[in-house]
Write an enzyme that holds these catalytic residues in place. Sequence first.
Site, mmCIF file in Angstrom:
data_model
loop_
_atom_site.group_PDB
_atom_site.id
_atom_site.type_symbol
_atom_site.label_atom_id
_atom_site.label_comp_id
_atom_site.label_asym_id
_atom_site.label_seq_id
_atom_site.Cartn_x
_atom_site.Cartn_y
_atom_site.Cartn_z
ATOM 1 N N HIS A 1 0.679 -1.143 -0.116
ATOM 2 C CA HIS A 1 0.170 0.150 0.212
ATOM 3 C C HIS A 1 0.967 1.505 -0.011
ATOM 4 O O HIS A 1 0.722 2.109 -0.950
ATOM 5 C CB HIS A 1 -1.016 0.081 1.414
ATOM 6 C CG HIS A 1 -1.706 1.162 1.375
ATOM 7 N ND1 HIS A 1 -3.169 1.043 0.873
ATOM 8 C CD2 HIS A 1 -1.781 2.465 1.866
ATOM 9 C CE1 HIS A 1 -3.936 2.132 1.273
ATOM 10 N NE2 HIS A 1 -2.832 3.083 1.769
ATOM 11 N N GLU A 2 1.757 1.373 0.747
ATOM 12 C CA GLU A 2 2.512 2.664 1.212
ATOM 13 C C GLU A 2 3.556 2.691 -0.060
ATOM 14 O O GLU A 2 3.820 3.687 -0.737
ATOM 15 C CB GLU A 2 3.380 2.525 2.398
ATOM 16 C CG GLU A 2 2.618 2.573 3.547
ATOM 17 C CD GLU A 2 1.685 3.380 3.596
ATOM 18 O OE1 GLU A 2 1.771 4.532 3.315
ATOM 19 O OE2 GLU A 2 0.622 3.131 4.325
ATOM 20 N N GLU B 1 -4.742 8.019 -2.989
ATOM 21 C CA GLU B 1 -5.210 6.603 -2.379
ATOM 22 C C GLU B 1 -5.525 5.705 -3.445
ATOM 23 O O GLU B 1 -5.594 4.618 -3.291
ATOM 24 C CB GLU B 1 -6.501 7.009 -1.490
ATOM 25 C CG GLU B 1 -6.918 5.892 -0.580
ATOM 26 C CD GLU B 1 -5.881 5.866 0.557
ATOM 27 O OE1 GLU B 1 -4.993 6.703 0.627
ATOM 28 O OE2 GLU B 1 -6.105 4.725 1.285
ATOM 29 N N HIS C 1 1.708 4.671 -2.929
ATOM 30 C CA HIS C 1 1.913 6.011 -2.216
ATOM 31 C C HIS C 1 3.225 6.605 -2.901
ATOM 32 O O HIS C 1 3.383 7.659 -3.463
ATOM 33 C CB HIS C 1 1.603 6.378 -1.042
ATOM 34 C CG HIS C 1 0.341 6.314 -0.679
ATOM 35 N ND1 HIS C 1 -0.771 6.997 -1.003
ATOM 36 C CD2 HIS C 1 -0.310 5.602 0.478
ATOM 37 C CE1 HIS C 1 -2.074 6.805 -0.515
ATOM 38 N NE2 HIS C 1 -1.596 5.904 0.493
#
Lengths: 506, 506
Positions: free
Chosen positions: A270-271, A300, A274
């Site tokens: 997830h990170e 997101e 980003h």
Amino acid sequence: MAFGENLEKLHNMDREMYHLEKALAVLRWDQETYLPEKGVEERSEQLALLEGIAHERLTLPETGRMLSELGSTQENPGGDEKLPALQRDFLKTLRRNYDRAVLLPHDFVSDSARAEGLSQAAWVNARRDNDFSVFLPHLIKMINFARQKAVYWGWQDKPYDGLLDIYEPGMGADAIAAVFTPLGQRLSALLKKISSRPRPDNSFLVQEFNLENQASFNRILLERLGFDARRGRMDISAHPFTTILGSDDIRITTRYLPRHAQSGIFATIHEAGHAFYEMDFPDEIRGTCLADGASMGIHESQSRLWENVIGRSKPFWEGMLPVLRSYFSAPLSNITVDDFYRAVNLVEPSLIRVEADEVSYSLHVILRFELEQALFSGSLDPADLPAVWRKKMKELIGVEPETDSQGVLQDVHWSMGAFGYFPSYALGNLYGLDFWEKLKSDIPGTDQLIAEGNFTPIRTWLRDTIYVWGRRLEPPLLLKTVTGKSLSPEPFLTYIESKYAEIYGA
Amino acid sequence: MAFGENLEKLHNMDREMYHLEKALAVLRWDQETYLPEKGVEERSEQLALLEGIAHERLTLPETGRMLSELGSTQENPGGDEKLPALQRDFLKTLRRNYDRAVLLPHDFVSDSARAEGLSQAAWVNARRDNDFSVFLPHLIKMINFARQKAVYWGWQDKPYDGLLDIYEPGMGADAIAAVFTPLGQRLSALLKKISSRPRPDNSFLVQEFNLENQASFNRILLERLGFDARRGRMDISAHPFTTILGSDDIRITTRYLPRHAQSGIFATIHEAGHAFYEMDFPDEIRGTCLADGASMGIHESQSRLWENVIGRSKPFWEGMLPVLRSYFSAPLSNITVDDFYRAVNLVEPSLIRVEADEVSYSLHVILRFELEQALFSGSLDPADLPAVWRKKMKELIGVEPETDSQGVLQDVHWSMGAFGYFPSYALGNLYGLDFWEKLKSDIPGTDQLIAEGNFTPIRTWLRDTIYVWGRRLEPPLLLKTVTGKSLSPEPFLTYIESKYAEIYGA
């Protein structure tokens, strides 16, 4: 002063603001990762001082004067129409930041900052003691401060739209409701269907996973995803996050839970999503106010695309399960890719948003969006929130919290006055699949690429079509530019319905 | 403005300066420990910006006006004599910092900063290529900038004293020479004596020491010394250092070399000595410009006291060798405390200051002091430095470098214009033993305490007699206050002569 000279001075000022923000990010990153226990109090004084200096510099009357001389006004923020598009986007963003800062009276800023500190402390206590009444007076104050802020910014008629505009520029409550309504209906229906099917076994994921091996695997994972360790790092923090300490210094954090290896794995992916956005801005906007995500939701969309659409796909684990197994042979010895895939996509309606599966996640967000609308239209008394929360949870997700700590008090956002933030989380899911549909039509054989661990074509496409714009385009225009279409929940719903039909045989 | 109001405003300004300096320290600490490779360039821009802001704030004309209104002048920096001693010391320090900053013309500051950058780069290349001629023109510039700086500060007649005053307030070249002369003579004599004695065996220290075990042992060591992990941390960097990120956030670094475990061990103890000083300032000066070491030399007295007098003592290893052995049973199985003690105190004249043993270390410093005096009196042409360096090394330490990289180019200091800094290193040895003599007369049985690992009485004494003053007293007055005597090389010489007579049977 000459036209070009003003522009150059504004660019210099912007560069200084960029550096100040990044210096602040260093202090905050350190606070979440390595700061010794007793250093917290002084760190907040350091942060407050630097934030004050940054605000002071941004709001210098000279900035306003130069913006005006370049033709930039609230109505025409991009300034003189003869300027190149890039410069107009730069002025527009600077004007937006400048106005946001100068339109708030100094006393209002310090009063609301102080109230926010008290509110967050009260929320911590209220959640700990499961006592909403402790938080209620602060919540009311935070709602009033937020409404007043929107009014100062010129959103007298639709203050909630003014707040949404902070996180999703160009997206009002009506536009959001237009996509959230079908989203909510079809996700609820899907959830209902799934609940009648047999539950996949995920017990093998709930056992001892050695922390050092988790750390080693996650480093390999990050490297395989293509994270450039010369331009960033990964550390550990209680709540995983991504932060930008410089245009060549993008840092993520993850966390390792001893009996829950997937928590760290999906946090890392997830990170990384980003981070890729922040790492791949084009040179022409690097180190300027345009080097930022188009919105919270667009940001997101990247993290959730990597985490769920790529990271929770079967091809991804065809490639990565053998690697994971090399670190955890015992727990995973008899587990097939199919077993693993079904386990990490387990759907289980639960009370807490941050732990929600991919199907129910957006429903948690819709609940908050509906409550926020009602709070700002005045149709919902904040005192009634706990009861309304329970009722809506039951309706939307099918579970009901026994305590307010597990209900209305679970998220930090409202205690900080961050109303209008939640919708971005679910919009991210929608944006992500809108983009993905286009990506798949442009790049054939994504499944094959993912299985091979060859993510370069995907990252290149995301870079050249989305990241290339930084925050130059507001989400609706960015979407149109990338996909040729407006925001639609269809690609996400099609994706999720077919994925879970296959997993649950529904 | 009223008297008390000025004082309060100055305290607020000082508090902001303190926070700004600590924010800068966070950025620098991160640069040495965790900064990704590509982030270096932007980090220096961030640092330059914050340094500029700090300088801007310190030199506001308002600061000068308030200092004057409180009676503080260059001649009477403490201001009105009716003020309490603490406030007078505060004003004196602020006046010193303010004058230092405002007396330098803006162009001079930026010109010299730019020249310093070029000089450091040239030094790196010169050292790499063993080519002094590359560095020479920069060295000449740095000498001129340093001399000019001293002149701006009012040291026309004795510019070198003006530079010494940066690092050792109150200590001129004459005062330093008065102690360095007997120090040099007796250390040379001791070195000569030792060189005729059999060399202790230290081969067991030069073998594989597992890095993870080194890290574990060093954490235990730091804890045993009494380092409060809630108020600081230890990380790894290429060159160990101590830095202050807040009054409750004192960080040290160490390093682990695979075949040289003692390097990390003594770095840890050395930096812990610096950290204790910074951790134990009294509340009345915490977070102000007075919360600092009295001088570079006094700071070094603490690190070298812990590293050498305590850390390289036999009682210390009576307590710690069993712990170290539990991590490295193989290399240390047959090693007694006496063997270990002799090995870590091996005296071996060598070319490089930072690797020098306790006996020859100060001689390296004296060499630099003599050269700096000659450079600033004009009696030494910078072009002749390499030859003079070789000659003096031979005379003082008995070895001669084959290359300038191992000779005159070994240290970074001159390339940064930090002339006058070196003497502090040897003064630290002298201050340390002057203090230690008094401490031993106040606390009976220090050997026993050290062997037991009970460092509290020692730390308490250092806190209550030295740290309590912060930088309120200049070194000569601090020494008088603590020991009742002036600076003397005798305690250090007595300590070192008797310690090494015992080890070498000389």
